[in-house]
Design a protein around this motif. Structure first.
Motif, PDB file in Angstrom:
ATOM      1  N   MET A  73       5.652 -68.305  -1.906  1.00 15.93           N
ATOM      2  CA  MET A  73       4.409 -67.868  -0.835  1.00 15.93           C
ATOM      3  C   MET A  73       3.612 -68.208  -1.423  1.00 15.93           C
ATOM      4  O   MET A  73       3.501 -68.107  -2.658  1.00 15.93           O
ATOM      5  CB  MET A  73       4.565 -67.147  -0.062  1.00 15.93           C
ATOM      6  N   SER A  74       2.707 -68.512  -0.843  1.00 14.69           N
ATOM      7  CA  SER A  74       1.169 -69.042  -1.296  1.00 14.69           C
ATOM      8  C   SER A  74       0.367 -67.764  -1.845  1.00 14.69           C
ATOM      9  O   SER A  74       0.351 -66.713  -1.205  1.00 14.69           O
ATOM     10  CB  SER A  74      -0.050 -70.490  -0.327  1.00 14.69           C
ATOM     11  N   TYR A  75      -0.833 -68.105  -2.690  1.00 12.55           N
ATOM     12  CA  TYR A  75      -1.417 -66.496  -2.564  1.00 12.55           C
ATOM     13  C   TYR A  75      -2.147 -66.606  -1.176  1.00 12.55           C
ATOM     14  O   TYR A  75      -2.480 -65.229  -1.096  1.00 12.55           O
ATOM     15  CB  TYR A  75      -2.094 -67.009  -3.905  1.00 12.55           C
ATOM     16  N   LEU A  76      -3.020 -67.789  -0.942  1.00 18.93           N
ATOM     17  CA  LEU A  76      -3.249 -67.104   0.064  1.00 18.93           C
ATOM     18  C   LEU A  76      -2.362 -66.843   1.641  1.00 18.93           C
ATOM     19  O   LEU A  76      -3.006 -65.928   2.263  1.00 18.93           O
ATOM     20  CB  LEU A  76      -3.672 -68.799   0.921  1.00 18.93           C
ATOM     21  N   GLU A  77      -1.072 -67.259   1.674  1.00 19.57           N
ATOM     22  CA  GLU A  77      -0.453 -66.436   2.682  1.00 19.57           C
ATOM     23  C   GLU A  77      -0.229 -64.959   1.877  1.00 19.57           C
ATOM     24  O   GLU A  77      -0.124 -63.843   3.052  1.00 19.57           O
ATOM     25  CB  GLU A  77       1.274 -66.971   2.234  1.00 19.57           C
ATOM     26  N   ARG A  78       0.017 -64.649   1.019  1.00 18.08           N
ATOM     27  CA  ARG A  78       0.260 -63.354   0.178  1.00 18.08           C
ATOM     28  C   ARG A  78      -1.037 -62.903   1.124  1.00 18.08           C
ATOM     29  O   ARG A  78      -1.246 -60.775   1.334  1.00 18.08           O
ATOM     30  CB  ARG A  78      -0.226 -62.879  -1.279  1.00 18.08           C
ATOM     31  N   VAL A  79      -2.711 -62.860   0.568  1.00 17.84           N
ATOM     32  CA  VAL A  79      -3.962 -62.191   1.362  1.00 17.84           C
ATOM     33  C   VAL A  79      -3.787 -62.014   2.643  1.00 17.84           C
ATOM     34  O   VAL A  79      -3.715 -60.323   3.100  1.00 17.84           O
ATOM     35  CB  VAL A  79      -4.826 -63.422   0.995  1.00 17.84           C
ATOM     36  N   ARG A  80      -3.257 -62.747   3.606  1.00 15.56           N
ATOM     37  CA  ARG A  80      -3.567 -62.663   4.475  1.00 15.56           C
ATOM     38  C   ARG A  80      -1.747 -61.817   4.823  1.00 15.56           C
ATOM     39  O   ARG A  80      -2.439 -60.698   5.895  1.00 15.56           O
ATOM     40  CB  ARG A  80      -3.191 -63.843   5.385  1.00 15.56           C
ATOM     41  N   THR A  81      -1.136 -61.687   4.416  1.00 21.51           N
ATOM     42  CA  THR A  81      -0.184 -60.967   4.409  1.00 21.51           C
ATOM     43  C   THR A  81      -0.353 -59.481   3.780  1.00 21.51           C
ATOM     44  O   THR A  81      -0.049 -58.257   5.149  1.00 21.51           O
ATOM     45  CB  THR A  81       1.569 -61.438   3.820  1.00 21.51           C
ATOM     46  N   GLN A  82      -0.474 -59.150   2.788  1.00 16.07           N
ATOM     47  CA  GLN A  82      -1.126 -57.593   2.484  1.00 16.07           C
ATOM     48  C   GLN A  82      -2.002 -57.124   3.164  1.00 16.07           C
ATOM     49  O   GLN A  82      -2.225 -55.616   2.337  1.00 16.07           O
ATOM     50  CB  GLN A  82      -0.828 -58.508   0.302  1.00 16.07           C
TER      51      GLN A  82
END
Length: 269
Positions: A1-10
């Motif tokens: 998972m990219s950092y961008l995806e992690r920001v949007r998920t978390q």
């Protein structure tokens, strides 16, 4: 998972003590990205807000005694609770007071990321670089060398933004070249970037993961700016500003991977 995806998920909570010029733009930009902005300034609550945040972003754009004390209280709380601290030294070097305050802050607080233009970063660590207002001004020098020296002196990741951005922890250095000239015509574009970096730092793990997350934040923001400029060609900076917010919400990890211009710098400082 990219950092961008992690920001949007978390959906990390980002506590911003920022300047009066950019607060709404910063908050809207973080919301568009998928983070959760908290704009708290009162001395009575900043320590509590910092403690529960994913990152604290400190911006010295509009200074007075109350703002300085709020920054110190929030920064100390963040340090005590292992919350990442991002410092944006707006206009460091422009006045003696501003330079004095930012140098006091870097002595007192443990920074995670320092983000500024080359003049600001140079003045934070006591190196001379001409500055005009809150802009970089003119001057010659080694931007990569200044970034590395600042990172080693302060023990943090340093970002120097410009036509080509420098991101370094003093040992490993990356250069990103995404972005658009229209960013320089929107007040607060750099301040918002610092808060975007805060959101990415909030979901990073300690060590090298932090550096990589900051690199991705720079590339992401630059790609969003490029697409915004393409979609508002000939419409001017007002339309660009609104479309930048749109693109902070719409740029996908696949688009980012396709358009990101990132390279590791292997030369000496």
């Amino acid at each position: 998972m990219s950092y961008l995806e992690r920001v949007r998920t978390q959906n990390p909570l980002v506590h911003n003590i920022t300047n009066i010029v950019v607060a709404p733009f910063t908050a809207n930009g973080l919301l568009a990205l998928g983070a959760s902005p908290f704009m708290a300034y009162a001395h009575e609550e900043v320590a509590d807000v910092a403690k529960m945040s994913g990152a604290v972003v400190l911006n010295i754009g509009t200074l007075d005694e109350k703002v300085v004390e709020a920054i110190r209280l929030a920064g100390r709380s963040a340090n005590s609770n292992n919350v990442p601290v991002v410092l944006d030294p707006v206009g460091a070097g422009a006045t003696a007071y501003r330079t004095e305050i930012v140098q006091m802050l870097v002595r007192e607080l443990r920074l995670t990321v320092l983000r500024g233009n080359v003049a600001e970063v140079a003045n934070v660590i006591g190196e001379r670089w001409s500055i005009k207002g809150v802009d970089a001004g003119q001057g010659e020098g080694d931007r990569i060398g200044i970034a590395k020296r600042a990172a080693l002196k302060l023990g943090c990741v340093v970002v120097i933004t410009g036509r080509e951005d420098v991101i370094t922890d003093g040992q490993t250095t990356f250069l990103t070249s995404n972005g658009h000239a229209l960013l320089t015509q929107v007040t607060g574009a750099g301040c918002l970037l610092s808060s975007v970096i805060g959101a990415f730092a909030a979901i990073a793990k300690p060590g090298e993961d932090l550096l990589n997350s900051v690199v991705e934040a720079l590339a992401f923001y630059g790609v969003a700016a490029e697409i915004a400029a393409e979609r508002t060609a000939d419409l001017g900076p007002g339309s660009f500003q609104i479309e930048l917010l749109n693109q902070l919400a719409q740029v996908t990890p696949d688009v980012l991977a396709e358009r990101a211009q990132v390279r590791q710098f292997d030369g000496g400082a």
